[in-house]
Motif scaffolding. Structure first.
Motif, short mmCIF file in Angstrom:
data_model
loop_
_atom_site.label_atom_id
_atom_site.label_comp_id
_atom_site.label_asym_id
_atom_site.label_seq_id
_atom_site.Cartn_x
_atom_site.Cartn_y
_atom_site.Cartn_z
N ASN A 23 0.81 -1.22 -0.04
CA ASN A 23 -0.13 -0.05 0.09
C ASN A 23 0.83 1.21 -0.03
N ARG A 92 -8.12 -1.64 -7.33
CA ARG A 92 -8.64 -0.51 -7.14
C ARG A 92 -7.63 0.77 -6.87
N ASP A 124 -16.32 8.65 -4.46
CA ASP A 124 -17.09 9.91 -4.28
C ASP A 124 -16.19 11.02 -3.72
N LEU A 125 -15.60 10.43 -2.68
CA LEU A 125 -14.62 11.40 -1.80
C LEU A 125 -13.30 11.94 -2.53
N SER A 162 -10.34 9.03 3.95
CA SER A 162 -9.95 7.82 3.15
C SER A 162 -8.61 7.84 2.93
N VAL A 163 -8.06 6.69 2.59
CA VAL A 163 -6.49 6.57 2.32
C VAL A 163 -6.20 6.93 0.92
N GLY A 164 -7.34 6.41 -0.09
CA GLY A 164 -6.82 6.68 -1.18
C GLY A 164 -7.30 8.33 -1.74
N ASP A 305 -7.38 -4.46 7.33
CA ASP A 305 -6.45 -5.55 6.58
C ASP A 305 -6.05 -6.66 7.47
N ILE A 327 -15.02 -0.82 8.33
CA ILE A 327 -14.46 -0.11 7.21
C ILE A 327 -15.08 -0.77 6.02
C1 UD1 Z 1 -6.65 1.63 1.48
C2 UD1 Z 1 -5.75 0.34 1.34
C3 UD1 Z 1 -6.61 -0.91 1.50
C4 UD1 Z 1 -7.31 -0.82 3.14
C5 UD1 Z 1 -7.94 0.63 2.88
C6 UD1 Z 1 -8.58 0.89 4.54
C7 UD1 Z 1 -4.31 0.80 -0.40
C8 UD1 Z 1 -3.84 0.28 -1.94
N1 UD1 Z 1 -5.50 0.42 -0.05
O1 UD1 Z 1 -7.88 1.09 0.47
O2 UD1 Z 1 -5.80 -2.12 1.84
O3 UD1 Z 1 -7.84 -1.73 3.36
O4 UD1 Z 1 -7.18 1.55 2.79
O5 UD1 Z 1 -7.12 1.02 5.36
O6 UD1 Z 1 -3.68 1.61 0.20
N2 UD1 Z 1 -14.96 5.45 0.83
C9 UD1 Z 1 -16.00 6.10 0.29
N3 UD1 Z 1 -15.69 6.99 -0.65
C10 UD1 Z 1 -14.59 7.33 -1.11
C11 UD1 Z 1 -13.63 6.34 -0.69
C12 UD1 Z 1 -13.90 5.66 0.38
O7 UD1 Z 1 -17.22 5.83 0.90
O8 UD1 Z 1 -14.27 8.16 -2.23
C13 UD1 Z 1 -15.22 4.48 1.86
C14 UD1 Z 1 -14.63 2.85 1.55
O9 UD1 Z 1 -16.06 2.49 1.03
C15 UD1 Z 1 -14.45 2.34 2.79
C16 UD1 Z 1 -13.92 3.35 3.60
O10 UD1 Z 1 -14.09 4.60 2.84
O11 UD1 Z 1 -15.62 2.07 3.41
C17 UD1 Z 1 -12.30 3.61 3.51
O12 UD1 Z 1 -11.80 3.29 2.38
P1 UD1 Z 1 -10.39 3.99 1.81
O13 UD1 Z 1 -9.66 4.60 3.01
O14 UD1 Z 1 -10.38 4.88 0.79
O15 UD1 Z 1 -9.56 2.86 1.33
P2 UD1 Z 1 -8.63 2.62 0.11
O16 UD1 Z 1 -7.74 3.77 -0.03
O17 UD1 Z 1 -9.65 1.86 -1.01
#
Ligand code: UD1
Length: 415
Positions: A23, A92, A124-125, A162-164, A305, A327
């Motif tokens: 990650n 993703r 969306d975020l 959100s991480v991403g 995770d 999550i």
């Molecule tokens: C990253 C990690 C993944 C980990 C997750 C949570 C990477 C490549 N992957 O995933 O291994 O499990 O963090 O620690 O780093 N959400 C929304 N809208 C958005 C974005 C996220 O509702 O636009 C929600 C998701 O559905 C989820 C939560 O936010 O319920 C966490 O998602 P996010 O932190 O974005 O995880 P990833 O970046 O996808």
């Protein structure tokens, strides 16, 4: 590799090194295109997700070489801004190319990302935040087109950390003139690692690892070298393997500060855990104690995770434990598989109640990355032989998990 065959019940011993974090390396690879120069990444894990990201970089016009664990990316020839549907569907995390491409090329075209099916994973975020930076975004037939003619700095508040989305904002804003801030930012160590890399490239980012990040735009970036942070989830998986086999092992290349929540839970279960610089020693108890409620949370809370491997370990405990998955709602796909091994787990929505005892070998199927690793952890402690199919999921995040485990005495082979 299609399947793991595991003969359970063998004690583990000795030392094993934890590889670089998936990650962290994936956003670092996306960040490298901002340099338009040569970058070198050390301790790059040879994972299928890394190989897919290499393909994305190559299609964009970069030269990419991975030899041993050194990844070299030369983005001087970058010319494209589109990522094909086929590559986007693989994982993703490719969504972070949205911010990086818009920043470097002024535009991007990609489709909604794929990856493990962990329930609804919206973006969306990401889109809301990027729009606040003046990026125009059109969504059509599952494709996202972004153009950046009028990008400007912004003060962005994330409704959820959100991480991403945090990574995408940083990647998009790092060269926007002026100061962009992110409040309620995600604090995961892998984001900090990406920011350390960007700062080595000449970026000016402060506050990574806290909930408030400040990005002062710089006119351009340059090539850099960076060693990827150790993978805390691989470490957690190996710790859980020690638990299910009642073993003592030593992990090399770990960061104690990244493992606080996992260490706390496993100590409650009776493990003895000590750190010495970048090494960890773990001794599992003869009888695993059940724990109070484990709730998955954003960092520094208990990581989603690590939830599946810990669930596998709790199947061997004395007593009843409760997990609440906050999550990703579909992280419980392994429950029916663990049940085939004799586990007693009741699930109601986000809550799982695990009555510990012991497990026996069975034919089970991995359905996502961490679930697959957790089934392996369970099989190591089970009586008799297990066959785990769907190993390609595991290979997304673990470099030859079978070899790692064999190194410390597990009876596991892949066929
Ligand atoms: C990253 C990690 C993944 C980990 C997750 C949570 C990477 C490549 N992957 O995933 O291994 O499990 O963090 O620690 O780093 N959400 C929304 N809208 C958005 C974005 C996220 O509702 O636009 C929600 C998701 O559905 C989820 C939560 O936010 O319920 C966490 O998602 P996010 O932190 O974005 O995880 P990833 O970046 O996808």
């Amino acid at each position: 590799m299609e399947k793991y065959i595991v003969n359970g019940g063998k004690k583990l011993s000795g030392r094993v090194r934890v590889h670089g974090a998936k990650n962290a390396v994936l956003p670092i690879m996306a960040a490298s295109i901002l340099s338009g120069d040569k970058c070198r990444v050390f301790d790059c894990p040879k994972l299928s997700d890394v190989k897919n990201t290499m393909k994305i970089l190559e299609r964009l016009g970069c030269e990419v070489i991975l030899s041993d664990d050194i990844l070299e990316i030369d983005s001087q020839g970058i010319k494209a801004w589109e990522i094909s549907e086929e590559l986007m569907r693989e994982m993703r995390s490719s969504i972070i190319f949205l911010g990086a491409l818009v920043s470097k090329m002024g535009r991007a075209r990609l489709c909604a990302p794929g990856g493990c099916e962990l329930g609804n994973r919206p973006i969306d975020l990401h889109l809301k935040a990027l729009k606040q930076l003046g990026i125009e975004i059109r969504e059509e037939n599952g494709f996202i087109e972004a153009t950046a003619e009028r990008m400007h700095p912004a003060d962005i508040h994330l409704d959820f950390p959100s991480v991403g989305a945090t990574e995408n904002i940083i990647l998009a804003s790092v060269c926007i003139r002026g100061e962009t801030t992110v409040s309620n930012a995600a604090k995961e160590p892998e984001i900090t690692d990406m920011c350390d890399f960007l700062n080595k490239m000449g970026a000016d980012i402060e506050g990574a690892g806290t909930e408030f990040i400040r990005i002062k735009g710089v006119p351009h970036l340059h090539g850099a070298q960076h060693k990827v942070v150790p993978d805390r989830i691989v470490a957690a998986t190996l710790m859980c393997s020690a638990m299910t086999t009642k073993s003592e092992i030593e992990l090399l290349n770990v960061r104690s500060e990244h493992l606080g929540a996992i260490v706390s839970v496993l100590r409650d279960c009776g493990a003895k855990i000590e750190f010495f610089r970048d090494k960890m020693y773990i001794r599992a108890p003869e009888k695993i104690k059940s724990t109070d409620m484990i709730k998955t949370q954003v960092y520094p809370g208990f990581p989603t995770d690590a939830q599946s491997p810990v669930m596998a370990a709790l199947c061997f405990s004395q007593g009843t434990s409760v997990i609440v998955e906050n999550i990703f709602e579909s992280r419980y796909k392994i429950i029916p598989e663990l049940s085939k091994m004799g586990a007693d787990i009741l699930q109601d929505g986000r809550v799982a109640v695990i009555k510990g005892s012991s497990l026996c070998g069975a034919h089970v199927r991995a359905m996502d990355l961490r679930g697959g690793a957790a089934l392996t952890v369970a099989a190591l402690g089970a009586d008799g032989q297990s066959e785990i199919s769907g190993v390609h999921y595991i290979e997304r995040g673990y470099v030859q998990l079978d070899n790692m485990l064999r190194e410390i005495g597990a009876d596991i082979k892949s066929i």
